[in-house]
Motif scaffolding. Structure first.
Motif, PDB file in Angstrom:
ATOM      1  N   UNK A 278       0.857  -1.247   0.130  1.00 26.31           N
ATOM      2  CA  UNK A 278       0.063   0.137  -0.230  1.00 26.31           C
ATOM      3  C   UNK A 278       0.800   1.248   0.088  1.00 26.31           C
ATOM      4  N   UNK A 279       2.011   1.330   0.441  1.00 19.90           N
ATOM      5  CA  UNK A 279       2.742   2.353   0.508  1.00 19.90           C
ATOM      6  C   UNK A 279       4.169   2.573  -0.147  1.00 19.90           C
ATOM      7  N   UNK A 280       4.148   1.718  -1.221  1.00 18.01           N
ATOM      8  CA  UNK A 280       5.325   1.877  -2.274  1.00 18.01           C
ATOM      9  C   UNK A 280       4.935   1.255  -3.525  1.00 18.01           C
ATOM     10  N   UNK A 281       5.900   1.481  -4.629  1.00 18.94           N
ATOM     11  CA  UNK A 281       5.364   1.298  -5.931  1.00 18.94           C
ATOM     12  C   UNK A 281       6.474   0.316  -6.335  1.00 18.94           C
TER      13      UNK A 281
ATOM     14  N   UNK B 289      -1.597 -11.595   5.256  1.00 14.44           N
ATOM     15  CA  UNK B 289      -2.274 -10.237   6.108  1.00 14.44           C
ATOM     16  C   UNK B 289      -2.798  -9.469   5.069  1.00 14.44           C
ATOM     17  N   UNK B 290      -3.852  -9.084   5.605  1.00  9.45           N
ATOM     18  CA  UNK B 290      -4.621  -7.973   4.565  1.00  9.45           C
ATOM     19  C   UNK B 290      -4.039  -6.508   4.488  1.00  9.45           C
ATOM     20  N   UNK B 291      -2.983  -6.259   5.371  1.00 11.47           N
ATOM     21  CA  UNK B 291      -2.257  -4.979   5.180  1.00 11.47           C
ATOM     22  C   UNK B 291      -1.315  -5.097   4.097  1.00 11.47           C
ATOM     23  N   UNK B 292      -1.080  -6.140   3.661  1.00 12.63           N
ATOM     24  CA  UNK B 292       0.076  -6.320   2.545  1.00 12.63           C
ATOM     25  C   UNK B 292      -0.290  -5.916   1.474  1.00 12.63           C
ATOM     26  N   UNK B 293      -1.780  -5.627   0.933  1.00 13.90           N
ATOM     27  CA  UNK B 293      -2.163  -5.281  -0.334  1.00 13.90           C
ATOM     28  C   UNK B 293      -2.765  -3.774  -0.172  1.00 13.90           C
TER      29      UNK B 293
END
Length: 390
Positions: A331-334, A361-365
């Motif tokens: 979510x925080x990088x490209x 983990x759902x926060x991985x996406x």
């Protein structure tokens, strides 16, 4: 398997009611996410989905960062002890107080009984083996079937599709620079801009490239300007020479020789061969993080190009499965792989191509990825934060 619609993907039996739990293949054109902690059965469920898709003639492209998806090839229609014996560890048998042959017989019976309880007999396993081809590709290694990603930078067949071509050029360029430790911005990095222009120039003209030719062009580019600036002002010769030296290190390394071997990266050939759908399992577990990112970016960028060439359909034409997607669409990088993943999630539905991502983990996406997933398969989550996020 009585009572199960042969046109559905069978993934198990309901615990709270009678009957089978199935998924309509067309539902996966809106993509899917498998979420669950380690040991909750994500990989097994992913293998189940892939087997069911292959039984219905749907080819599958499998990206395997952990090296677990090769289990798709472990299908034994007769479920004999001798089929299981090569996979029995002697230490495991000793811990159970058994000989390896005895543990093989016990394992075979366990599988036979367990499959029978789900209504799966040896005939279904045999149909799976006959229905599809299975290949493990190992880019950068000869352990499996090598995959030649950069030995010949073949021009896309749809070079007239400028958007698809530029996406593919961007993915290749970012991945290549990542191999030599350069995180280059497509909009501001001279390295990225020069290489992308050189590759696009050749591919737009229908000309193939190889890495050696690309290195020569970096040092002596076939253009005078980039944008409105003179080339030597925008990217001085000494800086171009330094970049060429970095990339030449790849060519000079003995370990890099395997990257120029094997089958060409042709999505159509990966998905269908000998008149059958294929399970193309691309294993990257043996690679470094930078190499994994390069491989995933290259393959999915090619997949975007292939997808855009397909006609529209509401049926599932092909399934992309990626096991343990952590780090590829954060979510925080490209990272380089993020763009083709998001492109497929946003656009592939119209062409009948589905994508299923598996993560702990759902926060991985990235939320943009999550919002495009119509099917959710949820396993055990330990923390309240994970549950709340889900």
């Amino acid at each position: 398997m009585t009572g199960i619609d042969p046109h559905q993907l069978f993934i198990g039996h309901r615990l709270d009611a009678d009957g089978a739990l199935t998924i309509d293949p067309a539902d996966l054109t809106t993509h899917g996410v498998i979420v669950g902690m380690t040991g909750s059965g994500k990989t097994g469920l992913g293998i189940d989905l892939l087997e069911e898709a292959l039984l219905q003639g749907i080819p599958c492209l499998v990206i395997d960062p952990k090296g677990d998806m090769g289990n798709l090839l472990l299908t034994f229609p007769e479920l004999r002890p001798q089929d299981f014996r090569p996979w029995i560890e002697e230490a495991a048998a000793a811990r159970d107080g058994l000989t390896p042959d005895e543990l093989a017989a016990k394992t075979a019976q366990t599988w036979r009984d367990g499959l029978a309880r789900s209504g799966i007999g040896p005939d279904r396993i045999a149909r799976l083996r006959d229905a599809a081809g299975f290949t493990i590709y190992t880019p950068g290694s000869t352990a499996g079937v090598p995959l030649d990603l950069i030995g010949s930078l073949k021009a896309p067949t749809s070079a007239d599709d400028i958007e698809a071509l530029r996406d593919e050029v961007e993915g290749f360029t970012a991945g290549l620079l990542g191999l030599v430790g350069l995180e280059a911005d497509p909009l501001s990095s001279p390295e990225h801009i020069l290489i992308a222009n050189l590759v696009e120039r050749s591919w737009s003209a229908g000309q193939d490239l190889d890495l050696a030719t690309l290195l020569q062009q970096i040092q002596d580019p076939p253009m005078r300007k980039l944008g409105v600036l003179e080339l030597d002002t925008f990217y001085p010769p000494k800086d171009r020479a330094a970049l060429a030296l970095k990339l030449n290190g790849l060519l000079a390394s003995p370990a890099f020789a395997a990257w120029n071997q094997g089958r060409a990266l042709d999505i159509e050939a990966l998905l269908r061969a000998d008149g059958r759908p294929q399970a193309a399992i691309v294993s990257v577990a043996h690679l470094s993080e930078a190499e994994r990112m390069f491989v995933v970016t290259m393959i999915l960028s090619k997949m975007v190009t292939w997808t855009r060439r397909q006609s529209g359909t509401g049926e599932l034409r092909a399934l992309i499965y990626m096991d343990e997607v952590f780090g590829y669409v954060p979510p925080t990088a490209a990272p380089p792989a993020k763009k083709p993943i998001l492109t497929l999630l946003k656009q592939a539905r119209a062409h009948g191509v589905g994508m299923v991502l598996s993560t702990q983990n759902p926060v991985d996406l990235d939320y943009k990825a999550i919002s495009n997933a119509g099917t959710w398969l949820i396993g055990r989550l330990q923390t309240e934060r994970d549950k709340a996020r889900l």
